[in-house]
Scaffold this active site. Sequence first.
Site, short mmCIF file in Angstrom:
data_model
loop_
_atom_site.label_atom_id
_atom_site.label_comp_id
_atom_site.label_asym_id
_atom_site.label_seq_id
_atom_site.Cartn_x
_atom_site.Cartn_y
_atom_site.Cartn_z
N SER A 144 0.86 -1.18 0.00
CA SER A 144 0.00 0.00 0.00
C SER A 144 0.89 1.23 0.00
O SER A 144 2.06 1.17 0.42
CB SER A 144 -0.88 0.00 1.26
OG SER A 144 -1.53 1.24 1.44
N TYR A 157 -1.51 -0.47 10.81
CA TYR A 157 -1.55 -0.66 9.36
C TYR A 157 -0.26 -0.16 8.71
O TYR A 157 0.32 -0.85 7.86
CB TYR A 157 -2.77 0.06 8.78
CG TYR A 157 -3.05 -0.30 7.34
CD1 TYR A 157 -3.54 -1.56 7.01
CD2 TYR A 157 -2.85 0.61 6.31
CE1 TYR A 157 -3.80 -1.91 5.69
CE2 TYR A 157 -3.11 0.28 5.00
CZ TYR A 157 -3.58 -0.99 4.69
OH TYR A 157 -3.84 -1.33 3.38
#
Length: 241
Positions: A144, A157
């Site tokens: 990501s 995350y």
Amino acid sequence: MDKLKNKVAFITGGTKGIGRGIAESLLKLNMNVAITSRTQSAAQEAADELNNANSGEGNVIGIEADVRDYDSQKEAVAKILDKWGQIDVLVANAGLGHFGNISELTVDQWDETISTNLTGVFYSVKATLEALQNSEGYIFTISSLAGTNFFAGGSAYNASKFGLTGFSQALMLDVRDKGVKVTTIMPGSVATHFGGHEPSSDDDWKIQSEDMGQIVSDLLQMHPRTLPSKVEVRPSKPPKK
């Protein structure tokens, strides 16, 4: 396309979102695809839908497997090898996110995020590596932009995707002399069900799952002398704030 016909792809978390978009694209290349979910019912339902929608020669099987369990990953690999005798592509896609201020983030949320997004990819790669070396295959990890850009409320995350990006690049250096290619794809906003979101027309500006599938398909068809080891991708026109 002909060189990919009957090649075999293993996609973790392939029942919806990015994983499903990649599965759809690979089926158009007449590849065989194994998708996993934490439940057999979800994996089988998605496999049936993909098979029914596919007019090519490739086909899909659904397997119950949890990336957080190394034995589960080894069992999934064994089932794929029993079915098709080879694995040519691994797409380590399964992931989740827990978000919140560090004072609110629970220990369980931290553990689940790291064990799924980072350790789970290690397990998937470790379980598949021998087969991929035999086929001189390709590994895709789905990281990501959060793997290079931090934000408030993203401690778990961010850490998982920072770690995944670093792992993927080191993995690439470890295995390229074995004929195995590694690319980590780092998308920004994607229109998926991630975090319980329900995609709608409001998400039309975002990257779509089929766009992610096209990236993987294009990379698989690139001349083998060239390896884009890290690919950042973002919406071209995000809405104005």
